[in-house]
Scaffold this motif. Sequence first.
Motif, PDB file in Angstrom:
ATOM      1  N   TYR A 187     -12.625  79.938  40.468  1.00  0.00           N
ATOM      2  CA  TYR A 187     -11.200  79.267  40.765  1.00  0.00           C
ATOM      3  C   TYR A 187     -11.023  77.837  40.180  1.00  0.00           C
ATOM      4  CZ  TYR A 187     -11.104  82.617  44.862  1.00  0.00           C
ATOM      5  OH  TYR A 187     -11.211  83.611  45.577  1.00  0.00           O
ATOM      6  N   THR A 207     -10.228  92.525  40.145  1.00  0.00           N
ATOM      7  CA  THR A 207      -9.933  92.355  41.539  1.00  0.00           C
ATOM      8  C   THR A 207     -10.707  91.909  42.431  1.00  0.00           C
ATOM      9  OG1 THR A 207     -10.380  94.537  41.964  1.00  0.00           O
ATOM     10  CG2 THR A 207      -7.853  94.429  41.304  1.00  0.00           C
ATOM     11  N   ASP A 208     -11.805  91.943  42.419  1.00  0.00           N
ATOM     12  CA  ASP A 208     -13.043  91.532  43.080  1.00  0.00           C
ATOM     13  C   ASP A 208     -13.154  90.055  42.855  1.00  0.00           C
ATOM     14  OD1 ASP A 208     -15.536  91.002  44.807  1.00  0.00           O
ATOM     15  OD2 ASP A 208     -16.241  92.513  43.573  1.00  0.00           O
ATOM     16  N   THR A 209     -12.919  89.398  43.887  1.00  0.00           N
ATOM     17  CA  THR A 209     -12.878  87.688  44.023  1.00  0.00           C
ATOM     18  C   THR A 209     -14.457  87.365  43.638  1.00  0.00           C
ATOM     19  OG1 THR A 209     -13.076  87.480  46.400  1.00  0.00           O
ATOM     20  CG2 THR A 209     -10.975  87.440  45.500  1.00  0.00           C
ATOM     21  N   ALA A 264      -7.069  81.317  39.066  1.00  0.00           N
ATOM     22  CA  ALA A 264      -8.440  82.451  39.161  1.00  0.00           C
ATOM     23  C   ALA A 264      -8.710  82.695  37.694  1.00  0.00           C
ATOM     24  CB  ALA A 264      -8.465  83.386  40.170  1.00  0.00           C
ATOM     25  N   HIS A 312     -15.691  78.310  47.024  1.00  0.00           N
ATOM     26  CA  HIS A 312     -15.975  79.477  46.158  1.00  0.00           C
ATOM     27  C   HIS A 312     -16.440  79.109  44.778  1.00  0.00           C
ATOM     28  CE1 HIS A 312     -14.660  83.671  44.707  1.00  0.00           C
ATOM     29  NE2 HIS A 312     -14.793  82.968  43.708  1.00  0.00           N
ATOM     30  N   ASN A 341     -11.487  84.113  49.822  1.00  0.00           N
ATOM     31  CA  ASN A 341     -11.561  85.709  49.249  1.00  0.00           C
ATOM     32  C   ASN A 341     -10.155  86.252  49.056  1.00  0.00           C
ATOM     33  OD1 ASN A 341     -14.400  85.803  49.676  1.00  0.00           O
ATOM     34  ND2 ASN A 341     -13.950  85.764  51.862  1.00  0.00           N
ATOM     35  N   ASN A 342      -9.211  85.302  48.880  1.00  0.00           N
ATOM     36  CA  ASN A 342      -7.826  85.869  48.324  1.00  0.00           C
ATOM     37  C   ASN A 342      -6.999  85.320  47.152  1.00  0.00           C
ATOM     38  OD1 ASN A 342      -5.121  87.070  48.934  1.00  0.00           O
ATOM     39  ND2 ASN A 342      -5.052  86.319  50.950  1.00  0.00           N
ATOM     40  N   VAL A 343      -6.914  86.056  46.285  1.00  0.00           N
ATOM     41  CA  VAL A 343      -6.168  85.709  44.995  1.00  0.00           C
ATOM     42  C   VAL A 343      -4.887  86.523  44.811  1.00  0.00           C
ATOM     43  CG1 VAL A 343      -6.169  85.906  42.470  1.00  0.00           C
ATOM     44  CG2 VAL A 343      -8.415  84.926  44.091  1.00  0.00           C
ATOM     45  N   MET A 392     -14.750  86.258  40.185  1.00  0.00           N
ATOM     46  CA  MET A 392     -13.737  85.174  39.817  1.00  0.00           C
ATOM     47  C   MET A 392     -14.425  83.832  39.937  1.00  0.00           C
ATOM     48  SD  MET A 392     -10.184  86.790  41.305  1.00  0.00           S
ATOM     49  CE  MET A 392      -9.810  88.655  41.093  1.00  0.00           C
ATOM     50  N   PRO A 409      -5.709  81.349  43.544  1.00  0.00           N
ATOM     51  CA  PRO A 409      -6.427  81.561  44.672  1.00  0.00           C
ATOM     52  C   PRO A 409      -5.523  80.813  46.114  1.00  0.00           C
ATOM     53  CG  PRO A 409      -7.379  80.075  43.237  1.00  0.00           C
ATOM     54  CD  PRO A 409      -6.516  80.588  42.671  1.00  0.00           C
TER      55      PRO A 409
END
Length: 375
Positions: free
Chosen positions: A84, A77-79, A69, A120, A55-57, A82, A51
Motif C-alpha cells: 500500500y 486480487t489477494d491483498t 496499491a 499493512h 484487507n480491502n482494496v 500487495m 486500499p
Amino acid sequence: MLFTFGCSQAPLSQMKAAGNGSWDSPFTVDEAISNQDSSKSTVEGYIVGQPISENNVIKSQFPSDYALALADSASETDTSNMIYIQIPSIFRSTFGLQSNPKLMGEKIKVTGELTDYFSHAGVKSTSKIEVVEGDGSDPSDPTDPPSYEEYYQPAEGKTGAALKQSLHDIIDDHHELSYSDVWEALRNTDEDPNNPNNVLLLYSGRSQSELSNGGNVDDWNREHVWAKSHGDFGTSMGAGTDIHHLRPTDVTVNSSRSNLDFDNGGSPHREAPESFYDSDSWEPRDSVKGDVARMLFYMAVRYEGDVSDEVDLELNNYVNNGSDPYHGKLSVLLEWHEEDPVDEFERRRNNIIFEDYQGNRNPFIDHPEFAEMIW
C-alpha cells in the motif's frame, strides 16, 4: 506489530533479478513486503487499486487521491500480495486514482519509507513516483470492475429502506471516541488546507489556531451538527462523539445555533454573516450546506436504535423537533445536497475519519446518489 504475508510463485516470464531497493534496481512488490524495515527504498509494481482498509482494496469509484496499491501482477486480487502506497499532496493530482482512474494497470516506481500503512505492508513518506515508460500493460490486466467498490458491495442493487438498512450494516461497527478525544481529532479532520496550524470553523468559515479551543468568546468548540438534544444523546460515546457530524465552530455561533433545525431564511449572524437564523431554524453558509445535509444523512443511517442504549435518529420535514430524535428539514437538506456538491475538503475529512479514527465512512460523500435513492 509483525505481519507475515504469503506470495504465490510468479511465472518465469515475470521473474527478474533481485533488486536492491535503489532507483535503478528497485524491489519487486514481493521483495518490498519482505523488507518492511523503515528504510528509504524504491519499489516497482502495477497499480491494482486503492486500499481503504487492511484487507480491502477497491478497483473503481475511488473515494480519494490519498493511496494506491501495487502488486507484481496487474491482475492480483489477494491483498497479501500487495503493498500500500501513501500518496503525499504533491503527487495526488498526478497519481491519485480518483483524479486518474486510467492509471489502473500501469507499472510505476515509488520511493519512500518501507513501513506499515493501513496496518499493512506499505510505503509512506513518498518522495518520488514515476510511470515506467515503454513497459506496456501487463497481459493479465483487470477486466470490467465491479459496479460498486467492495466497501459498498452489500448495498448494490438496493433502494429505499433496504438500501438504508444495508448502509447501516456497513457503517455501524466502528471505533468510538471519548468526548475529550474529539478535540485532537477535529484538529486533523478540519485542518485549514492553507495553514496546517489552523482549523476552519464550519458556519463562519474563519481560519483560526487549532489550539484556541475552549469555552471563551472567540474560542472554537465542538458543534454537534445533529443537535445533541434531538434524541437527548448528549456527549456520550456513540452519537455524542461521532466525528462524522462534529465540527469546530465559534463559541458564540455555536450557542446561537443551539438546537435549531435546518431551513432557509432568517437574519445574518453577526459573527457568521453568511449564515442566517430565526426562532426555529438555522441556514448555514452556501459552501457548507451540502456538508451539513450529508452529515445529517449519515446520522440518520448510522443510528437506528438496534442495539441497547443507542438512539434511533430519523429525518423529517419539520422544524421545532425539540428533544425528539428527529431532525429537519429533510426537503431542504435534499436541496442543499444538490446545490453544494461534495468537495475535496469533505473527501479528505471522510478519509481521515476512516483511516485514523473511527474506521467507517460517510456513504453520502462517497456516493451522493444514495440520498435520492433512500429519501
